[in-house]
Design an enzyme around this catalytic site. Structure first.
Site, short mmCIF file in Angstrom:
data_model
loop_
_atom_site.label_atom_id
_atom_site.label_comp_id
_atom_site.label_asym_id
_atom_site.label_seq_id
_atom_site.Cartn_x
_atom_site.Cartn_y
_atom_site.Cartn_z
N GLU A 188 0.88 -1.18 0.00
CA GLU A 188 0.00 0.00 0.00
C GLU A 188 0.91 1.22 0.00
OE1 GLU A 188 -3.28 -0.09 -0.19
OE2 GLU A 188 -3.67 -2.20 0.18
N CYS A 235 -2.07 9.44 2.12
CA CYS A 235 -1.61 8.80 0.88
C CYS A 235 -2.45 9.19 -0.32
CB CYS A 235 -1.61 7.28 1.06
SG CYS A 235 -3.22 6.62 1.56
P1 NAD Z 1 8.06 4.79 5.16
O1 NAD Z 1 8.15 3.97 3.92
O2 NAD Z 1 9.18 5.70 5.49
O3 NAD Z 1 7.88 3.84 6.44
C1 NAD Z 1 6.80 2.95 6.55
C2 NAD Z 1 7.16 1.83 7.52
O4 NAD Z 1 8.24 1.09 6.96
C3 NAD Z 1 7.63 2.28 8.91
O5 NAD Z 1 7.04 1.43 9.87
C4 NAD Z 1 9.13 2.08 8.85
O6 NAD Z 1 9.72 1.79 10.11
C5 NAD Z 1 9.24 0.87 7.95
N1 NAD Z 1 10.51 0.71 7.25
C6 NAD Z 1 11.48 1.63 7.00
N2 NAD Z 1 12.49 1.06 6.30
C7 NAD Z 1 12.14 -0.22 6.09
C8 NAD Z 1 12.76 -1.33 5.42
N3 NAD Z 1 13.93 -1.21 4.80
N4 NAD Z 1 12.10 -2.50 5.39
C9 NAD Z 1 10.90 -2.65 5.98
N5 NAD Z 1 10.27 -1.64 6.63
C10 NAD Z 1 10.89 -0.45 6.69
O7 NAD Z 1 6.68 5.60 5.04
P2 NAD Z 1 6.08 6.66 6.05
O8 NAD Z 1 6.87 7.93 6.00
O9 NAD Z 1 5.81 6.06 7.38
O10 NAD Z 1 4.64 6.91 5.36
C11 NAD Z 1 4.48 7.77 4.27
C12 NAD Z 1 4.32 7.02 2.97
O11 NAD Z 1 3.34 6.00 3.11
C13 NAD Z 1 3.80 7.91 1.84
O12 NAD Z 1 4.45 7.57 0.65
C14 NAD Z 1 2.33 7.55 1.77
O13 NAD Z 1 1.73 7.83 0.53
C15 NAD Z 1 2.35 6.11 2.09
N6 NAD Z 1 1.08 5.65 2.63
C16 NAD Z 1 0.32 4.81 1.86
C17 NAD Z 1 -0.91 4.40 2.32
C18 NAD Z 1 -1.78 3.50 1.49
O14 NAD Z 1 -2.74 2.98 2.02
N7 NAD Z 1 -1.47 3.26 0.23
C19 NAD Z 1 -1.38 4.83 3.57
C20 NAD Z 1 -0.57 5.68 4.32
C21 NAD Z 1 0.66 6.09 3.84
#
Ligand code: NAD
Length: 467
Positions: A210, A244
């Site tokens: 997502e 998002c």
């Molecule tokens: P992010 O990708 O920085 O982090 C998301 C999660 O991934 C966190 O829990 C983080 O600790 C973890 N993470 C970080 N590095 C990782 C790795 N190498 N392997 C596995 N996990 C890892 O995103 P964010 O800043 O928390 O959220 C913002 C982003 O999320 C935006 O791009 C937004 O559009 C997207 N988002 C999408 C949805 C959806 O439903 N499609 C909903 C909310 C947010």
């Protein structure tokens, strides 16, 4: 992380298919947890953001999650019914039976984000539990207080062999994505999504991604401009654009650009006459994201884009609440045209023809959402048929994501797989085809057994027809 997984794995392996009543009991535990702990969770989200109104946290994270959980609780019995299928000829004449039964995959991992710290964990969890699985959750490290309260609330309300939580940052996330899970749901950025899929591939763990992207809105020439501007302003203000599916770019007919900008500013300022000291406004999650958003806007300004700020006010030291920046027609080189904004800024692009808008949308990555405003049915149809996005809201924004009875997910760079409703249940189930052969075996009678006689080949060849 191995110990919680082992607890869940042991319980899942010994269980088989949990009956509907048991799934409802489990979903009810999570519902009760949320109802009981909603006040400290809302408080924790306010602390994590450095300012997030209770109304938003209640509507988006508490009630949004509760709706998903209750929908799964009330529908899982119907969803899990085996589906009879038509056996092939001549077996269907001989009493063969066939069906598809939906079985739990086992243990599902869920990695969440900070922007909707409960929803991105608990809304997928609804379908995961509805499908009879167990779950390992990793909340975002950027909402640490919410994670702490959630861990404590789960420990009081939910069976430890049903749901476990692990906390930590990117290193923990990376290790989590490398676990031998039965399915992994990741919500987050497209860049991290790539790493997650790569790590999951080592264990052939199927993924639901997502992700984010640049969701466009198209204001048609036939649109009621004041309504479109008002609805877009309201949608853009939700969570200060840290959503998002927040509108990221708006395509506006060139001759109506000034009218749109005026109506948008008036509407936004009506909701938020001030932001810096307004507790109704949501703050940017941290200084890093604040600097990231400001640099996107400042780069565009520096390269000659017109920037309008609403409301027009001074920055107050110590506050991460910011006015919205409308960035009008930035030059092509600007990062704000390619990077997801995820904050209080919106790009406004004047257009002459719909072709040019469709070309522009299709030239970029597939967005998570697409919005259209207007009465022109042909224009609407062309946008729906000639572009692709995760979901669509017509004559408004964000609304399709609130549909608990319809799939939510991205396509291409905005993700893969889906949750919510029946499609979410399917995502976390294994559709197992079962064929029950009849007592009578027709193969000897039909001359189908080895050694093959010549007439079998003739019979087979006679069926190689185009009809
Ligand atoms: P992010 O990708 O920085 O982090 C998301 C999660 O991934 C966190 O829990 C983080 O600790 C973890 N993470 C970080 N590095 C990782 C790795 N190498 N392997 C596995 N996990 C890892 O995103 P964010 O800043 O928390 O959220 C913002 C982003 O999320 C935006 O791009 C937004 O559009 C997207 N988002 C999408 C949805 C959806 O439903 N499609 C909903 C909310 C947010």
């Amino acid at each position: 992380m191995q110990a919680p997984l082992a607890t869940l794995r042991q319980a899942a392996d010994g269980e088989g298919v949990a009956p509907a009543a048991e799934r409802r009991r489990r979903l009810q535990q999570v519902i009760d947890m949320l109802v009981d702990s909603h006040a400290p969770l809302v408080q924790a989200m306010d602390e994590d953001f450095g300012g997030r109104p209770a109304e938003l946290s209640l509507a988006n994270d508490i009630l949004g999650s509760l709706s998903s959980l209750k929908h799964a609780r009330d529908h899982c019995a119907a969803w899990m019914q085996p589906q009879p299928r038509q056996p092939f000829a001549p077996y269907e004449q001989l009493g063969a039976e066939a069906w598809v039964q939906y079985q739990p995959k086992g243990v599902v991992g869920i990695i969440g984000t900070w922007n909707a710290p409960l929803y991105t964990l608990l809304s997928p969890l609804a379908c995961v539990l509805g499908a009879g699985n167990r779950a390992l959750l990793k909340p975002s490290e950027l909402a640490p207080r919410t994670a702490e309260v959630l861990v404590e609330a789960f420990s009081r309300h939910v069976d430890p062999d049903l749901v476990q939580l692990v906390t930590g940052g990117p290193e923990v996330g990376a290790a989590f994505a490398g676990l031998p899970l039965d399915h992994l749901v990741f919500t987050g950025s497209t860049a991290v999504g790539r790493k997650v899929m790569e790590a999951a591939a080592q264990n052939l763990v199927p993924v639901t991604l997502e992700l984010g992207g640049k969701s466009p809105a198209v204001v048609g020439r036939s649109a009621d401009l004041a309504t479109a501007a008002w609805r877009l302003a309201l949608a853009k203000s939700v969570n200060a654009g840290q959503l998002c599916i927040s509108p990221d770019l708006v395509h506006v007919p060139r001759e109506r650009l000034e009218e749109f900008l005026g109506a948008f500013q008036e509407a936004y300022a009506g909701f938020y006459p001030r932001v810096a000291d307004n507790t109704q406004a949501v703050a940017i999650i941290n200084d890093h994201h604040l600097a990231r958003i400001e640099s996107l806007v400042e780069e565009a300004r520096g390269l000659g884009a017109r920037v309008e700020t609403v409301p027009n006010e001074e920055v107050v030291a110590g506050s991460r609440r910011r006015p919205l920046s409308l960035v009008v027609a930035p030059p092509q080189a600007c990062r704000i045209l390619s990077e997801e904004i995820f904050g209080p800024a919106l790009v406004v692009l004047p257009y002459d023809s719909l072709e040019e808008v469709i070309e522009g949308i299709n030239a970029g990555d597939r967005p998570l959402a697409l919005y259209h405003f207007g009465e022109d049915a042909q224009e609407r149809r062309r946008l729906l048929e000639q572009t692709l996005s995760g979901g669509v809201t017509l004559d408004d924004a964000l609304m399709h994501a609130a549909m608990h009875d319809a799939p939510f997910g991205g396509v291409g760079a905005s993700g893969m797989g889906r949750y919510h409703g029946w499609e979410g249940f399917q995502e976390f189930s294994h559709p197992r085809t079962v064929f029950k052969s009849p007592a009578q075996d027709p193969r000897a009678e039909w001359g189908m057994l080895p050694p093959y006689g010549g007439h079998l080949r003739e019979m087979l060849l006679a069926q190689v027809t185009p009809e």
